[in-house]
Design an enzyme around this catalytic site. Structure first.
Site, mmCIF file in Angstrom:
data_model
loop_
_atom_site.group_PDB
_atom_site.id
_atom_site.type_symbol
_atom_site.label_atom_id
_atom_site.label_comp_id
_atom_site.label_asym_id
_atom_site.label_seq_id
_atom_site.Cartn_x
_atom_site.Cartn_y
_atom_site.Cartn_z
ATOM 1 N N CYS A 1 0.844 -1.204 0.000
ATOM 2 C CA CYS A 1 0.000 0.000 0.000
ATOM 3 C C CYS A 1 0.872 1.245 0.000
ATOM 4 C CB CYS A 1 -0.931 -0.005 1.216
ATOM 5 S SG CYS A 1 -1.952 1.476 1.343
ATOM 6 N N CYS B 1 -0.401 4.118 2.174
ATOM 7 C CA CYS B 1 -0.180 3.884 3.606
ATOM 8 C C CYS B 1 1.266 4.154 3.995
ATOM 9 C CB CYS B 1 -0.521 2.443 3.966
ATOM 10 S SG CYS B 1 -2.181 1.901 3.547
ATOM 11 N N ASP B 2 2.211 3.706 3.173
ATOM 12 C CA ASP B 2 3.609 3.655 3.584
ATOM 13 C C ASP B 2 4.559 4.503 2.747
ATOM 14 O OD1 ASP B 2 2.863 1.788 5.533
ATOM 15 O OD2 ASP B 2 3.099 0.118 4.132
#
Length: 308
Positions: A135, A138-139
């Site tokens: 993701c 997300c990261d």
């Protein structure tokens, strides 16, 4: 528990399922949530979440899900561990088979989520959270000014590569074919981005690492057989996800990709059965949208029960 008739039975203990459980328990509906593994879903594997509102500076995935869990317990949500094997529609009563036991409820909310498709190459599983991710949104911010690789060639891979180019010093887009499958506009953006280099006709062989985490991705040209190492500090796999709805294939309407088909209020093809979160056919799969789905599904289920 086996002889109890529940108002609502929720399958899945991720953000969508826990939110639904919070709403139904708070509405004084007798609710049980069934989770096959640890409460929290995939979020508990995320080291830090920076795009969920209300947590300046970010929050660890396990901590966030622990807060969800505690909030649900405050309203008496019953949570049991078990693998759901079957859902049977018996009119106003739904039967859910959990590890061979039959549970009954007047409404069911399916929130089983989806899981990233894995390649299964050496180093992939071992380095999740230490440079391997599924993701970018997300990261991605953790990879500022370092080179990364994205594996895939569809829309998701192209979007991940474009997003990562905001942070990374360089993005390798590793694709097994000689042409991307992404839509034309995404391809144009990829080719116009100086930070992105497409590695054509190449198959990832292994994720390499040192004591700090990922330090390379070994790839092999599928025609020449030549192997090379991309010196990267992050590898993002974007080869699709698999919805966890296989056990419902003969019960609910699924789309061609295996996602549960719902309307805007999370109703499925069976009255009294609702779906929320990443298992549902929708555009964006994030914690925030899963929470929204869980709330909608719970309120819609409550209205359904009132009308029975």
């Amino acid at each position: 528990m086996q002889d109890t008739l529940y108002d609502v039975l929720i399958i899945g203990g991720g953000p969508a399922g826990l939110t639904a459980g919070l709403y139904t328990s708070r509405a004084d509906l007798k609710t049980v949530l069934v989770e096959s593994m640890m409460v929290g879903g995939q979020v508990i594997t995320t080291t830090k979440i920076e795009n969920y509102p209300g947590f300046p500076g970010g929050v660890d995935g396990p901590e966030l899900m622990q807060r969800f869990h505690e909030h649900c317990q405050e309203y008496g949500l019953q949570i049991v561990q078990g693998e759901v094997q079957q859902l049977n529609d018996k009119g106003e009563i739904k039967e859910v088979v959990v590890d061979g036991r039959s549970l009954q409820a007047r409404a069911v909310i399916v929130a089983t989520g989806a899981e990233p498709r894995k390649l299964g190459i050496p180093g992939e599983a071992e380095l999740v959270g230490r440079g391997v991710s599924y993701c970018a949104t997300c990261d991605g911010a953790f990879f500022r000014n370092v080179p990364v690789a994205v594996v895939g060639g569809g829309d998701t891979a192209a979007e991940e590569a474009l997003f990562l180019s905001r942070f990374a010093s360089k993005v390798y887009l590793v694709h097994r074919r000689d042409a991307l499958r992404a839509t034309r506009i995404l391809q144009e953006r990829i080719f116009a981005n100086d930070k992105i280099e497409v590695v054509w006709d190449s198959l990832p062989e292994q994720v390499m690492s040192d004591n700090r985490g990922v330090n390379g991705l070994e790839v092999k040209n599928k025609f020449s057989g030549e192997k090379s190492v991309l010196e990267v500090e992050g590898v993002f796999f974007a080869i699709g996800v698999i919805p966890k709805a296989h056990f419902l294939a003969d019960v609910l309407d699924l789309n061609e990709d295996g996602y549960i088909v719902t309307d805007t209020e999370c109703r499925t093809s069976i009255p009294g059965v609702f779906a929320a979160g990443d298992v549902r056919n929708k555009t964006l799969k994030q914690i925030a949208t899963a929470v929204g789905d869980g709330a909608v599904a719970a309120i819609t289920a409550e209205k359904y029960l009132d009308e029975l």
